[in-house]
Design an enzyme around this catalytic site. Structure first.
Site, PDB file in Angstrom:
ATOM      1  N   TYR A 109       0.859  -1.188   0.000  1.00 26.12           N
ATOM      2  CA  TYR A 109       0.000   0.000   0.000  1.00 26.12           C
ATOM      3  C   TYR A 109       0.893   1.235   0.000  1.00 26.12           C
ATOM      4  O   TYR A 109       1.882   1.309   0.714  1.00 26.12           O
ATOM      5  CB  TYR A 109      -0.892   0.012   1.251  1.00 26.12           C
ATOM      6  CG  TYR A 109      -1.715   1.282   1.375  1.00 26.12           C
ATOM      7  CD1 TYR A 109      -2.997   1.343   0.844  1.00 26.12           C
ATOM      8  CD2 TYR A 109      -1.181   2.419   1.990  1.00 26.12           C
ATOM      9  CE1 TYR A 109      -3.736   2.516   0.930  1.00 26.12           C
ATOM     10  CE2 TYR A 109      -1.920   3.597   2.076  1.00 26.12           C
ATOM     11  CZ  TYR A 109      -3.191   3.636   1.542  1.00 26.12           C
ATOM     12  OH  TYR A 109      -3.915   4.794   1.620  1.00 26.12           O
ATOM     13  N   GLU A 197      -3.347   7.636  -4.201  1.00 21.03           N
ATOM     14  CA  GLU A 197      -3.292   6.352  -3.495  1.00 21.03           C
ATOM     15  C   GLU A 197      -3.120   5.204  -4.469  1.00 21.03           C
ATOM     16  O   GLU A 197      -3.797   5.139  -5.496  1.00 21.03           O
ATOM     17  CB  GLU A 197      -4.595   6.153  -2.702  1.00 21.03           C
ATOM     18  CG  GLU A 197      -4.596   4.882  -1.864  1.00 21.03           C
ATOM     19  CD  GLU A 197      -5.930   4.667  -1.163  1.00 21.03           C
ATOM     20  OE1 GLU A 197      -6.963   4.547  -1.860  1.00 21.03           O
ATOM     21  OE2 GLU A 197      -5.947   4.613   0.071  1.00 21.03           O
TER      22      GLU A 197
END
Ligand code: GDP
Ligand code: MN
Length: 387
Positions: A109, A197
């Site tokens: 992530y 993101e």
């Protein structure tokens, strides 16, 4: 402003951030053609909506053949995709991204956000990326690392190393990761983003990093500097129609789930009014701050937007007349009511500059209004009305 994954990946490509090969399509035949042009299977068929959690909701499928691409594309296009980010009503899928399937060694992530507390740009990373990231953050927060970047200094090699070590990257992946993060930082600043993101950021078996997913959110306060981005990427289908309408008049409006419409001047007072509505046992249908310097025309448009919201069963107007005078407010409300059928009861609480004149205008309009003597009373009256 949010954009689609395939659009964010276009921006990534421009900044040399590695992304899988692929293209966006809007029908099944084009999906099969794009898949064929990639030259190998598996191919991934991905729903394009402005919300995450698509994988879990059935909007991301792997296809091993042209037949499977058609099958998945046919099933996903037009489907009402419900994810934890869309709310129970879901979103209709109108576009797909067809991409080469990757060989995934590990899902990481990575994101950049504006950290308001420190006034920095913050990198958030985790070696436990993928569709369970919310669960990771909740139960094992130590697996989430944060790197603060002072925007006056910009990103430095040590920031990249700090993130890379935190991700436990193999040695060979540190260099490609660092250049990716540096590019992402540049892109973040250049586009005035509030969020970039990548979940998952994929570590491949040959120690490369590739952005498998891509999300970008732009700071609306800087929108005027990026008119080209708005023209190229804004998808009104993905936005709430009432919010789109409100944005035309510079109204600070957010559509919500309850049934008490409300119009207030000042964001703080609007928040307090929503609390008051909830305290009285009802739920606000919107947030609307018409602003301190609102004109009668802005008030009229705001009131019209609330009236056109079908779920609204009662309206609360709370105005503390300061710069926005009570008579101006009253004129706007009456103008909107003249052009529209006001079917729901309206409770008005008004104090401040020109309050008598405002009350007179409302009274002589012939509208059916309930007057409240303070905020608490206003909240209770409107809660009683909506039941
Ligand atoms: P999201 O659920 O909306 O965040 O959509 P993502 O783009 O993140 O996809 C969800 C999940 O689908 C990923 O975490 C992967 O596990 C899987 N996935 C997506 N693309 C591929 C791919 O190319 N190969 C494989 N094996 N899995 C993929
Ligand atoms: Mn994702």
């Amino acid at each position: 402003m949010k954009i689609h994954e395939f659009q964010a990946k276009e921006v990534f490509r421009e900044y040399k951030v590695p992304v899988p090969r692929g293209g966006a399509v809007a029908d099944v035949d084009a999906a099969a053609r794009t898949a064929a042009s990639l030259g190998k299977y598996p191919v991934v068929v991905k729903a394009q909506i402005h919300a995450g959690g698509r994988g879990k909701g059935g909007g991301v499928k792997l296809a091993q053949s042209s037949e499977e691409v058609k099958e998945h594309a046919g099933a996903i296009l037009g489907m009402n995709l419900v994810t934890h980010q869309t709310g129970p009503e879901g979103k209709t899928v109108k576009k797909l991204l067809i991409e080469e399937g990757l060989d995934i060694a590990k899902e990481l992530y990575l994101s950049l956000i504006v950290d308001r507390e420190t006034a920095n740009i913050m990198v958030i990373a985790s070696e436990a990326g993928g569709v369970e990231i919310e669960e990771v953050a909740a139960s094992t927060p130590e697996k989430i690392i944060k790197v603060q970047i002072n925007p006056l200094l910009g990103i430095q090699p040590y920031h990249c190393r700090q993130a890379a070590f935190g991700l436990n990257l193999p040695k060979a992946a540190i260099k490609p990761f660092s250049s990716m993060l540096t590019q992402l930082y540049k892109l973040f600043v250049a586009y005035d983003c509030s969020l970039v993101e990548i979940n998952p950021l994929v570590l491949t078996s040959d120690d490369n990093v590739i952005a498998l997913d891509a999300k970008m959110d732009f700071d609306d306060n800087a929108r005027f500097r990026h008119q080209d981005v708005v023209e190229k990427y804004r998808d009104l289908d993905e936005e709430d129609p009432l919010e789109v309408e409100a944005s035309k008049y510079n109204l600070n409006y957010i559509n919500m789930d309850g049934n008490v419409g409300n119009m207030v001047n000042g964001a703080g007072l609007a928040m307090a009014v929503m609390d008051t509505i909830k305290l009285a046992g009802a739920e606000p249908a919107n947030f609307l701050d018409v602003g301190g310097g609102a004109t009668a025309e802005m008030v009229e448009n705001g009131f019209r937007i609330i009236l056109s919201d079908e779920k609204v069963k009662g309206i609360l107007i709370n105005i503390f007349g300061g710069i926005l005078r009570c008579d101006v407010l009253a004129e706007g409300v009456v103008a909107a009511a003249r052009n529209m059928d006001v079917k729901v009861p309206v409770v008005v609480r008004m104090e401040g500059t020109n309050v008598e004149e405002g009350r007179r205008i409302l009274k002589e309009s012939g509208m059916k209004l309930f007057t409240a003597f303070d905020m608490k009373d206003a909240g209770e009256q409107v809660a009683r009305i909506v039941g």
